[in-house]
Design a protein around this motif. Structure first.
Motif, short mmCIF file in Angstrom:
data_model
loop_
_atom_site.label_atom_id
_atom_site.label_comp_id
_atom_site.label_asym_id
_atom_site.label_seq_id
_atom_site.Cartn_x
_atom_site.Cartn_y
_atom_site.Cartn_z
N ASP A 129 -40.95 14.63 3.77
CA ASP A 129 -40.64 15.88 4.50
C ASP A 129 -40.22 15.57 5.93
O ASP A 129 -39.28 16.16 6.47
CB ASP A 129 -41.87 16.80 4.51
N VAL A 130 -40.94 14.62 6.56
CA VAL A 130 -40.59 14.24 7.94
C VAL A 130 -39.20 13.63 7.98
O VAL A 130 -38.40 13.91 8.89
CB VAL A 130 -41.63 13.25 8.51
N SER A 131 -38.88 12.80 7.00
CA SER A 131 -37.55 12.18 6.95
C SER A 131 -36.46 13.25 6.81
O SER A 131 -35.41 13.17 7.46
CB SER A 131 -37.47 11.20 5.78
N GLU A 132 -36.73 14.25 5.96
CA GLU A 132 -35.76 15.33 5.80
C GLU A 132 -35.58 16.12 7.09
O GLU A 132 -34.47 16.52 7.45
CB GLU A 132 -36.20 16.26 4.66
N GLN A 133 -36.71 16.35 7.80
CA GLN A 133 -36.64 17.07 9.07
C GLN A 133 -35.84 16.29 10.11
O GLN A 133 -35.04 16.86 10.87
CB GLN A 133 -38.05 17.35 9.61
N ILE A 134 -36.05 14.96 10.13
CA ILE A 134 -35.29 14.13 11.07
C ILE A 134 -33.81 14.18 10.75
O ILE A 134 -32.95 14.30 11.65
CB ILE A 134 -35.81 12.67 11.02
N GLU A 135 -33.49 14.11 9.45
CA GLU A 135 -32.07 14.18 9.05
C GLU A 135 -31.46 15.53 9.41
O GLU A 135 -30.32 15.61 9.89
CB GLU A 135 -31.96 13.94 7.54
N GLU A 136 -32.24 16.62 9.20
CA GLU A 136 -31.76 17.96 9.54
C GLU A 136 -31.55 18.09 11.05
O GLU A 136 -30.57 18.68 11.52
CB GLU A 136 -32.77 19.00 9.06
N THR A 137 -32.49 17.51 11.83
CA THR A 137 -32.35 17.54 13.30
C THR A 137 -31.09 16.80 13.73
O THR A 137 -30.37 17.22 14.63
CB THR A 137 -33.59 16.91 13.95
N GLY A 138 -30.81 15.66 13.06
CA GLY A 138 -29.60 14.91 13.37
C GLY A 138 -28.34 15.73 13.12
O GLY A 138 -27.39 15.70 13.90
N LYS A 139 -28.37 16.51 12.03
CA LYS A 139 -27.22 17.37 11.74
C LYS A 139 -27.04 18.43 12.82
O LYS A 139 -25.93 18.72 13.25
CB LYS A 139 -27.39 18.03 10.37
N HIS A 140 -28.18 19.02 13.25
CA HIS A 140 -28.10 20.03 14.31
C HIS A 140 -27.55 19.43 15.61
O HIS A 140 -26.76 20.07 16.31
CB HIS A 140 -29.49 20.63 14.57
N LEU A 141 -27.99 18.21 15.91
CA LEU A 141 -27.50 17.55 17.12
C LEU A 141 -26.00 17.29 17.02
O LEU A 141 -25.26 17.46 18.00
CB LEU A 141 -28.25 16.23 17.35
#
Length: 223
Positions: A129-141
């Motif tokens: 879940d944390v990995s997915e959140q990090i990937e999602e944050t990267g997309k937002h950035l």
């Protein structure tokens, strides 16, 4: 004016290309520590190619900026310097992380594997879940960076429009000043003509008065 405008448009396209390249480099550098073997080597190759493309793009922009009018040239030169500095920093970060990862990978692999094996199902799910959140944050950035680039392009276009309007206004003011000068000159010429006409009338009137007096005097003496 046409070559400068087309060059500015070309430079803006190059800036957009660089934004994509730098974002891609940053993303791939961030993934280096999480990959090993062939995948990691493939990432390194891709980053090296992206850095090379970015350097070639900077060289091309430095050549093309010479055709921009002096008002905009300094702005684009400053931007290119910033892009080159950022590209140098990314290249240094890549070299540091690549070398650091190569040294630590062999010693940390077994420890990470052991720790991961000791995790229960819930901990593994949390990690995913944390990995997915990090990937999602990267997309937002990445989206935020793209919006920032688009906003900067819009601002640049507005500045160009304002500059063109300023030139139009200055040209109109120049024509108004020339018109005012011509009107003043015409007014002076008309004033001189009126004064000469008045002087001419006064002279003619004086001549008529003298002739009239001469006739009166002549008649008086004859009588």
């Amino acid at each position: 004016m046409e070559p400068s405008t087309s060059t500015v448009s070309l430079l803006e396209n190059h800036e957009h290309e660089y934004a994509i390249i730098s974002a891609d480099i940053t993303s791939k550098i961030g993934k280096l520590s999480n990959h090993s073997g062939g995948d990691r080597q493939q990432l390194c190759t891709e980053v090296e190619k992206l850095i090379e493309d970015g350097q070639e793009l900077m060289e091309q922009m430095e050549l093309e900026v010479r055709d921009v009018n002096p008002t905009l040239r300094s702005k684009y030169m400053h931007r290119i310097s910033s892009y080159k500095a950022e590209l140098t920093r990314l290249s240094q970060d890549f070299s540091r992380i690549r070398n650091k990862s190569a040294i630590k990978f062999s010693s940390n692999t077994e420890e990470l594997y052991a720790e991961y094996s000791d995790m229960n199902l819930e901990q593994k799910q949390r990690l995913l879940d944390v990995s997915e959140q990090i990937e999602e944050t990267g997309k937002h950035l990445s989206n935020g960076y793209r919006i920032a680039v688009e906003t900067e392009e819009l601002g640049s276009q507005m500045l160009q429009d304002l500059y063109a309007q300023r030139e139009t206004i200055q040209s109109s003011l120049h024509r108004v000043h020339e018109t005012n000068s011509n009107v003043r000159l015409s007014s002076q010429i008309l004033s001189k003509m009126v004064n000469r006409s008045i002087q001419h009338r006064v002279v003619v009137g004086g001549i008529f008065v003298m002739l009239f007096l001469i006739v009166i005097i002549t008649i008086y003496y004859k009588i």
